[in-house]
Design an enzyme around this catalytic site. Structure first.
Site, PDB file in Angstrom:
ATOM      1  N   HIS A   1       0.839  -1.197   0.000  1.00 56.64           N
ATOM      2  CA  HIS A   1       0.000   0.000   0.000  1.00 56.64           C
ATOM      3  C   HIS A   1       0.877   1.252   0.000  1.00 56.64           C
ATOM      4  CE1 HIS A   1      -4.211  -1.501   1.351  1.00 56.64           C
ATOM      5  NE2 HIS A   1      -3.645  -2.341   0.495  1.00 56.64           N
TER       6      HIS A   1
ATOM      7  N   TYR B   1      -9.327   5.670   7.441  1.00 56.87           N
ATOM      8  CA  TYR B   1      -9.444   6.005   8.869  1.00 56.87           C
ATOM      9  C   TYR B   1     -10.491   7.112   8.989  1.00 56.87           C
ATOM     10  CZ  TYR B   1      -4.963   3.644   9.844  1.00 56.87           C
ATOM     11  OH  TYR B   1      -3.953   2.710   9.966  1.00 56.87           O
TER      12      TYR B   1
ATOM     13  N   PRO C   1      -4.164   0.429  18.804  1.00 59.85           N
ATOM     14  CA  PRO C   1      -3.937  -0.079  17.435  1.00 59.85           C
ATOM     15  C   PRO C   1      -4.037   1.001  16.339  1.00 59.85           C
ATOM     16  CG  PRO C   1      -6.083  -0.753  18.244  1.00 59.85           C
ATOM     17  CD  PRO C   1      -5.380  -0.118  19.388  1.00 59.85           C
TER      18      PRO C   1
ATOM     19  N   LYS D   1       1.124  -0.039  15.235  1.00 61.00           N
ATOM     20  CA  LYS D   1       2.531  -0.115  15.656  1.00 61.00           C
ATOM     21  C   LYS D   1       2.865  -1.355  16.474  1.00 61.00           C
ATOM     22  CE  LYS D   1       3.795   3.438  13.533  1.00 61.00           C
ATOM     23  NZ  LYS D   1       4.387   3.046  12.267  1.00 61.00           N
TER      24      LYS D   1
ATOM     25  N   TYR E   1       4.191   6.861  10.233  1.00 64.44           N
ATOM     26  CA  TYR E   1       3.291   5.752   9.895  1.00 64.44           C
ATOM     27  C   TYR E   1       4.066   4.618   9.217  1.00 64.44           C
ATOM     28  CZ  TYR E   1      -0.954   3.282   8.468  1.00 64.44           C
ATOM     29  OH  TYR E   1      -1.930   2.317   8.314  1.00 64.44           O
TER      30      TYR E   1
HETATM   31  C1  PHB Z   1      -5.936  -4.041  10.802  1.00 66.52           C
HETATM   32  O1  PHB Z   1      -6.028  -4.328   9.582  1.00 66.52           O
HETATM   33  O2  PHB Z   1      -6.217  -4.860  11.703  1.00 66.52           O
HETATM   34  C2  PHB Z   1      -5.457  -2.667  11.187  1.00 66.52           C
HETATM   35  C3  PHB Z   1      -4.944  -1.835  10.206  1.00 66.52           C
HETATM   36  C4  PHB Z   1      -4.504  -0.554  10.553  1.00 66.52           C
HETATM   37  C5  PHB Z   1      -4.575  -0.147  11.870  1.00 66.52           C
HETATM   38  C6  PHB Z   1      -5.083  -0.997  12.864  1.00 66.52           C
HETATM   39  C7  PHB Z   1      -5.525  -2.265  12.519  1.00 66.52           C
HETATM   40  O3  PHB Z   1      -4.146   1.113  12.207  1.00 66.52           O
END
Ligand code: PHB
Ligand code: APR
Length: 392
Positions: free
Chosen positions: A75, A203, A295, A299, A387
């Site tokens: 990505h 997000y 989450p 990280k 990130y």
């Molecule tokens: C996930 O795909 O579980 C996931 C992806 C990004 C995040 C948190 C969880 O920031």
């Protein structure tokens, strides 16, 4: 009692423990991994899904990246939405780097398979693992299995046993300093065999709460919505989840999302936690045993990887060159990177979630921060480099 001798005793067969065991093996260093659960139980846990380049490099170094390189999704960016705004953060443009979308479950399976293929010693269903003689030159691990007591005599012990493990509790109480922030909400997540709503992650900061659209492949989606920390999972039918998620998504995504039955549904609490130091004598803490992040910034798994980067180099340096400097600087090296990831995860969590006691001023600042981020090249560059992962 059976007695085994090894160079490094590892507690925990999650990503940290298995990756360390694999890297040491490739340098001819012997280890024994003790895991209290079964392999199926470990693989049944649904966890993270975004790998920093550093983690990707570590898996390739560990010679267990073939399936990731075949099935993982590279990505180059993701979207942030708030109010009517949608903004894409272009990771590749700002950092020249990317992230790999590949489930932690798959990482763990690849590591388990690699350990088995190379004759690694990973003992599952090891009960009551305890650390003894920690202040001697030959500390040992004891455990029970099949009604028998066993001991593993080691040179060093790696506590890779997660937040609820035994290793952090084995550190001298007067030495350990713990730092914590518990968030007043959780994440309700589902896994479904559906086409992801978007090719990249989304997000969402919505006035009803945070949401995240993620994936494990182009046919398996992972979605989260912020919920109360004491939410009752039984009260969340699939239909109720999909309805709430769609309310929080931008219109186009809400209209096009493919819904289906959940194949996993769970609520995770959100916490920031750091234990210092990460070493005492011949015991090292790594991964979730030493730190937890919310989450939001993806990280957790990646911090485990950087700990194992430093620990593997310290142990290899000792066994191959007699070096002790990397062992002595292990905790400091890890914590410098851990605290930066903790800060980023705390900051990103603060600007993306609805806080119960949030005032209108707090909300105004949250939106202003997002507006500034999405309008400033400099802000996006700083965000993107955190990130994709700061250098080890
Ligand atoms: C996930 O795909 O579980 C996931 C992806 C990004 C995040 C948190 C969880 O920031
Ligand atoms: N004895 C033996 N094994 C133990 C003990 C114990 N006393 N306590 C815990 N374990 C095992 C757990 O069953 C688990 O399999 O240690 C392992 C720890 O694995 P993780 O919790 O996955 O921690 P880590 O390997 O550091 O990986 C961190 O996993 O939890 C996620 O979000 C976290 O993505 C991050 C990653």
């Amino acid at each position: 009692m059976s007695s085994t001798r090894t160079q490094v005793g590892i507690i925990g067969a999650g990503p940290s423990g298995l990756l360390l065991s694999q890297l040491l093996h490739l340098q001819g260093i012997d280890s024994v991994v003790l895991e209290r659960r079964s392999a199926d139980y470990v693989l049944g846990r649904v966890r993270a899904g975004v790998l920093e380049q550093g983690m990707v490099d570590m898996l390739r170094e560990a010679q267990c990246a073939d399936r990731m390189d075949k099935e993982g999704l590279v990505h180059e960016g993701f979207e942030i939405t708030f109010g009517e705004r949608r903004h894409r953060i272009d990771l590749k443009k700002h950092t020249g780097s990317t992230v790999m979308v590949y489930g932690q479950t798959e990482v763990t399976k690849d590591l388990m398979d690699a350990r088995e293929k190379m004759g690694g010693t990973v003992i599952y269903d090891a009960e009551n693992v305890a650390i003894e003689d920690l202040n001697s030159d030959t500390p040992k691990l004891t455990y029970q299995k099949d009604g028998q007591t066993h001991e593993v005599i080691c040179d060093y012990i790696a506590g890779c046993d997660g937040f609820h493990g035994v290793s952090r509790k084995s550190m001298p109480e007067k030495l350990l300093k713990e730092h914590e922030r518990v968030y007043p909400f959780g994440w309700l997540g589902i896994l479904s065999e559906t086409r992801p709503v978007s090719e990249e992650l989304i997000y969402v900061n919505h006035w009803r709460g945070f949401a995240l659209c993620s994936m494990r492949s182009m046919t398996r989606s992972r979605y989260y919505i912020q919920c109360a920390f004491d939410e009752d999972l039984e009260e969340w039918t699939d239909d109720r989840f999909w309805d709430e998620l769609r309310v929080r998504l931008p219109d186009e995504a809400a209209e096009t999302i493919e819904m289906g039955p959940s194949i996993e549904k769970s609520i995770a609490p959100l916490r920031s936690f750091v234990a210092e130091p990460m070493r005492h004598g011949r015991l090292f803490l790594a991964g979730d045993a030493a730190h937890i992040v919310p989450p939001t910034g993806a990280k957790g798994l990646n911090l485990a990887a950087s700990d194992i980067y430093y620990l593997s180099r310290a142990l290899i340096g000792f066994y191959k060159e007699g070096r002790e400097d990397l062992i002595d600087s292990y905790s400091e090296n890890c914590l410098r990177r851990v605290w930066k990831a903790e800060r980023f995860s705390w900051w990103f969590t603060n600007i993306m979630h609805r806080f119960p006691e949030q005032s209108s001023f707090d909300r105004g600042c949250q939106i202003a921060e997002l507006d500034y981020l999405c309008g400033s090249n400099a802000a996006q560059e700083a965000f993107a480099e955190n990130y994709v992962g700061l250098p080890f």
